[in-house]
Design a protein around this motif. Structure first.
Motif, PDB file in Angstrom:
ATOM      1  N   GLU A 118       3.616   1.540   2.870  1.00  0.00           N
ATOM      2  CA  GLU A 118       3.581   0.816   4.288  1.00  0.00           C
ATOM      3  C   GLU A 118       4.389  -0.424   4.374  1.00  0.00           C
ATOM      4  OE1 GLU A 118      -0.687   0.055   4.836  1.00  0.00           O
ATOM      5  OE2 GLU A 118      -1.045   1.975   5.361  1.00  0.00           O
ATOM      6  N   ARG A 149       1.076  -1.341  -0.059  1.00  0.00           N
ATOM      7  CA  ARG A 149      -0.033   0.151   0.007  1.00  0.00           C
ATOM      8  C   ARG A 149       0.822   1.138  -0.122  1.00  0.00           C
ATOM      9  NH1 ARG A 149      -5.262   1.027   1.436  1.00  0.00           N
ATOM     10  NH2 ARG A 149      -5.634  -1.088   2.191  1.00  0.00           N
ATOM     11  N   LYS A 150       0.550   2.305  -0.802  1.00  0.00           N
ATOM     12  CA  LYS A 150       1.251   3.703  -0.921  1.00  0.00           C
ATOM     13  C   LYS A 150       0.247   4.373  -0.273  1.00  0.00           C
ATOM     14  CE  LYS A 150       0.770   5.617  -4.672  1.00  0.00           C
ATOM     15  NZ  LYS A 150      -0.459   6.705  -4.287  1.00  0.00           N
ATOM     16  N   THR A 151       0.928   5.314   0.742  1.00  0.00           N
ATOM     17  CA  THR A 151       0.085   6.037   1.642  1.00  0.00           C
ATOM     18  C   THR A 151       0.263   7.498   0.977  1.00  0.00           C
ATOM     19  OG1 THR A 151       1.707   6.175   3.282  1.00  0.00           O
ATOM     20  CG2 THR A 151       0.118   4.600   3.673  1.00  0.00           C
ATOM     21  N   ALA A 152       1.379   7.828   0.270  1.00  0.00           N
ATOM     22  CA  ALA A 152       1.579   9.090  -0.031  1.00  0.00           C
ATOM     23  C   ALA A 152       2.436   9.161  -1.197  1.00  0.00           C
ATOM     24  CB  ALA A 152       2.434  10.100   1.010  1.00  0.00           C
ATOM     25  N   THR A 165       5.555   7.645  -0.043  1.00  0.00           N
ATOM     26  CA  THR A 165       5.430   6.804   1.211  1.00  0.00           C
ATOM     27  C   THR A 165       4.558   5.361   1.196  1.00  0.00           C
ATOM     28  OG1 THR A 165       5.747   8.767   2.618  1.00  0.00           O
ATOM     29  CG2 THR A 165       5.126   6.997   3.681  1.00  0.00           C
ATOM     30  N   GLU A 183      -7.712   1.888  -4.248  1.00  0.00           N
ATOM     31  CA  GLU A 183      -7.433   2.164  -2.921  1.00  0.00           C
ATOM     32  C   GLU A 183      -6.057   2.369  -2.431  1.00  0.00           C
ATOM     33  OE1 GLU A 183      -9.145  -1.552  -1.262  1.00  0.00           O
ATOM     34  OE2 GLU A 183     -10.868  -1.326  -2.043  1.00  0.00           O
ATOM     35  N   GLY A 184      -5.110   2.767  -3.304  1.00  0.00           N
ATOM     36  CA  GLY A 184      -3.664   2.962  -2.964  1.00  0.00           C
ATOM     37  C   GLY A 184      -2.884   1.709  -2.942  1.00  0.00           C
ATOM     38  N   TRP A 185      -3.222   0.466  -3.347  1.00  0.00           N
ATOM     39  CA  TRP A 185      -1.972  -0.480  -3.436  1.00  0.00           C
ATOM     40  C   TRP A 185      -1.451  -0.173  -4.830  1.00  0.00           C
ATOM     41  CZ3 TRP A 185      -1.680  -3.760   0.335  1.00  0.00           C
ATOM     42  CH2 TRP A 185      -2.449  -3.874   1.260  1.00  0.00           C
TER      43      TRP A 185
END
Length: 358
Positions: free
Chosen positions: A357, A319-322, A355, A340-342
């Motif tokens: 996870e 997962r990418k958060t930023a 950034t 969803e940010g993956w």
């Protein structure tokens, strides 16, 4: 209906004369070919791949709709457009419901710059999806009629086998000349219909199997914008010379070189600096945009489980958060996951600070 005179002494058709519909041919469940002639017997002069604009008398007032010519100028006594009805279609829906042989329409053209006549090459790669097949059909028919044994690899993507427009005609061409190679891919099979071709969205792996010599071919592409964007991303990632790439807009064909939109695709730059923060590990690493997240993680002593390393297996999904990445995958991640940010670490390039996870 009075038959048009086939008079070779007249000038080529010009748009000061109406077109007369002479035949309506169903192609697929939602696609129809409309064949026109000039009442005067004039013949048609255009480049394969060009378009014509029809003036359609829909309820509420005439509308103008542009359609690629699906016939070839090597067969100049008639001209054809092949139209696919979309959910919000007005003009095409009117044509399918009301346009009949004997009716006449005002038309404008032909015009457009999307033609292999403008980019001569020994080998071509045609890539299309849906009704984007129409200019490719025109160009392939021209090559067939000229008996030049042109070297064409024809790649087409459709939802189902029954949605492949012109399939039988193209297979007839390919069965009689060695230079035309057909490659179809579908999103889903149909009950009781055997399908032995490719299945799934067109990706880098498929392209390499379909046209191993793609780097040597002049590429022509037509289809919905997301499809063409995916094709461009694939070719850029594979090192293709994009000066030899040509596309036609699915919605609004381009009439002149001056009107051609500037395509500004994202491409990682080896001289551009980026940075990846692995949040769970407390590690931040500087890198280049051409580095993948997976490569930077390994270089930093971190372990991201991986398998194929080219975006197919999905093992390296994180997962990418930023931040933003440029990801060209081969089917190992779904659109929902991406939303969803993956990302897939093996085929994601950081475009600035990122950034994840890990």
């Amino acid at each position: 209906m009075k038959k048009p005179r086939l008079n070779w002494n007249v000038e080529p058709w010009s748009d000061n004369e109406h077109l007369e519909c002479v035949m309506v041919v169903p192609e697929t469940r939602d696609t129809t070919t409309f064949i026109f002639r000039a009442p005067s017997g004039a013949w048609f002069d255009y480049q394969p791949g060009q378009f014509v604009t029809l003036d359609l008398p829909v309820p509420g007032g005439n509308v103008q709709r542009t359609y690629t010519i699906s016939s070839s100028p090597s067969r100049p006594l008639s001209i054809s457009v092949t139209a696919k009805a979309q959910a919000d279609s007005i003009g095409t829906r009117w044509m399918m419901d009301h346009l009949k042989p004997g009716m006449r329409l005002k038309a404008y053209g032909p015009g457009g710059i999307f033609s292999f006549h403008r980019h001569r090459a020994p080998k071509y790669l045609f890539i299309s999806a849906g009704s984007g097949i129409t200019p490719m059909m025109s160009m392939t028919t021209w090559a067939w009629d000229q008996a030049q044994n042109a070297d064409i690899t024809f790649v087409h993507a459709a939802r189902r086998p029954s949605d492949i427009i012109f399939r039988e005609r193209l297979e007839q061409f390919a069965a009689r000349v060695p230079g035309v190679q057909l490659r179809f891919t579908i999103e889903e099979p149909e009950p009781y219909i055997t399908w032995t071709g490719y299945q799934g969205r067109l990706n880098q792996l498929m392209l390499g199997l379909m046209a191993p010599d793609y780097l040597e071919r002049e590429v022509f592409c037509c289809g919905p914008e997301p499809f063409m964007q995916a094709v461009r991303d694939m070719l850029i990632a594979l090192g293709y010379d994009m000066d030899r790439y040509h596309q036609e807009s699915f919605g609004a064909p381009v009439a002149t070189e001056a009107e051609a939109p500037v395509i500004e695709d994202i491409a990682p730059d080896e001289d551009a600096r980026a940075q990846i923060t692995f949040a769970a590990s407390g590690v931040t690493a500087a890198c280049a945009e051409t580095d993948t997240v997976l490569a930077v993680a390994k270089r930093s002593g971190l372990n991201i489980p991986s398998g194929c390393t080219f975006g197919l297996c999905g093992t390296c999904k994180i997962r990418k958060t930023a931040g933003d990445v440029h990801m060209v995958h081969n089917g190992g991640i779904s659109d929902d996951d991406i939303a969803e940010g993956w990302i897939l670490a093996c085929c994601s390039n950081p475009m600035g600070p990122v950034t994840v996870e890990v």
